[in-house]
Write a protein that holds these residues in place. Structure first.
Motif, PDB file in Angstrom:
ATOM      1  N   GLU A   1       0.904  -1.072  -0.184  1.00  0.00           N
ATOM      2  CA  GLU A   1       0.096   0.002   0.148  1.00  0.00           C
ATOM      3  C   GLU A   1       0.756   1.264  -0.046  1.00  0.00           C
ATOM      4  O   GLU A   1       1.905   1.259   0.723  1.00  0.00           O
TER       5      GLU A   1
ATOM      6  N   ASN B   1      -0.758   1.280   5.209  1.00  0.00           N
ATOM      7  CA  ASN B   1      -1.836   1.199   6.121  1.00  0.00           C
ATOM      8  C   ASN B   1      -2.898   1.971   5.897  1.00  0.00           C
ATOM      9  O   ASN B   1      -3.702   2.714   6.662  1.00  0.00           O
ATOM     10  N   THR B   2      -3.234   2.312   4.420  1.00  0.00           N
ATOM     11  CA  THR B   2      -4.369   3.047   4.048  1.00  0.00           C
ATOM     12  C   THR B   2      -5.036   2.467   3.096  1.00  0.00           C
ATOM     13  O   THR B   2      -6.033   3.116   2.579  1.00  0.00           O
TER      14      THR B   2
ATOM     15  N   SER C   1      -4.597   1.906  -0.023  1.00  0.00           N
ATOM     16  CA  SER C   1      -4.512   2.530  -1.221  1.00  0.00           C
ATOM     17  C   SER C   1      -3.198   2.235  -2.031  1.00  0.00           C
ATOM     18  O   SER C   1      -2.237   1.674  -1.465  1.00  0.00           O
TER      19      SER C   1
ATOM     20  N   LYS D   1     -10.286   2.962  -3.470  1.00  0.00           N
ATOM     21  CA  LYS D   1      -9.384   2.872  -2.402  1.00  0.00           C
ATOM     22  C   LYS D   1      -9.856   3.168  -0.911  1.00  0.00           C
ATOM     23  O   LYS D   1     -11.064   3.671  -0.846  1.00  0.00           O
ATOM     24  N   GLY D   2      -9.365   2.539  -0.265  1.00  0.00           N
ATOM     25  CA  GLY D   2      -9.792   2.479   1.179  1.00  0.00           C
ATOM     26  C   GLY D   2     -10.523   1.348   1.850  1.00  0.00           C
ATOM     27  O   GLY D   2     -10.788   1.514   2.962  1.00  0.00           O
TER      28      GLY D   2
ATOM     29  N   TYR E   1      -0.659  -4.542   4.941  1.00  0.00           N
ATOM     30  CA  TYR E   1      -0.265  -3.473   4.053  1.00  0.00           C
ATOM     31  C   TYR E   1       0.371  -4.219   2.450  1.00  0.00           C
ATOM     32  O   TYR E   1       0.851  -3.205   1.773  1.00  0.00           O
TER      33      TYR E   1
END
Length: 156
Positions: free
Chosen positions: A19, A23-24, A26, A41-42, A134
């Motif tokens: 990611e 940790n997003t 996205s 995303k998300g 992630y």
């Protein structure tokens, strides 16, 4: 080669994808997995990663994807009883984990090791095995007993 093994090859080609930022949920690669199931995303993306890999394999074989277009691990499990496996998993099978309260995790079986330990490749995890990590990474310590079950893609 069969659909499960081609999908597994696509998964392994993504090993190390992360990611951006971490940790997003996205980043360009993560967003292509999510887009394959109609999301932006998300969102948690382990099942979207599986779906994307199978979609790529289906394109290679010029066949229709047998999976439901969903990012929901348990939605996939509940929607595809005809793909459920009884017995020992094989390389290319999709593992399903159920953590309760509607949360789950999924990925591909690479191999079954001695002691019913699975070598897997999975998205949205990390070296510690989180279901909300992630990256795409290979793990060597998932236990068959931790799994709700397995889905096996049809090879014809």
């Amino acid at each position: 080669m069969t659909l499960p093994l081609i999908a597994l090859n696509h998964a392994q080609s993504q090993n190390g994808v992360q990611e951006i930022p971490k940790n997003t949920n996205s980043g360009q690669a993560v967003e292509k997995y999510l887009l394959s199931v109609g999301l932006g995303k998300g969102y948690a993306w382990c099942m979207a990663f599986v779906y994307w890999c199978v979609s790529m394999a289906c394109k290679d074989l010029k066949i229709e994807n047998p999976l439901k277009r969903t990012a929901g691990v348990l939605d996939m499990w509940n929607s595809k009883p005809e793909l459920r496996v009884v017995g020992c998993p094989k390389p290319g099978d999709i593992f399903i984990m159920d953590f309760g309260n509607g949360t789950g995790h999924a990925g591909f079986v690479i191999a079954v090791m001695p002691g019913n330990i699975l070598k897997t490749i999975e998205g949205n995890t990390n070296d510690e095995g989180s279901r909300e990590g992630y990256e795409v990474c290979i793990r060597h310590d998932r236990k068959v007993s931790q799994m709700k079950g397995f889905l096996r893609l049809k090879t014809n």
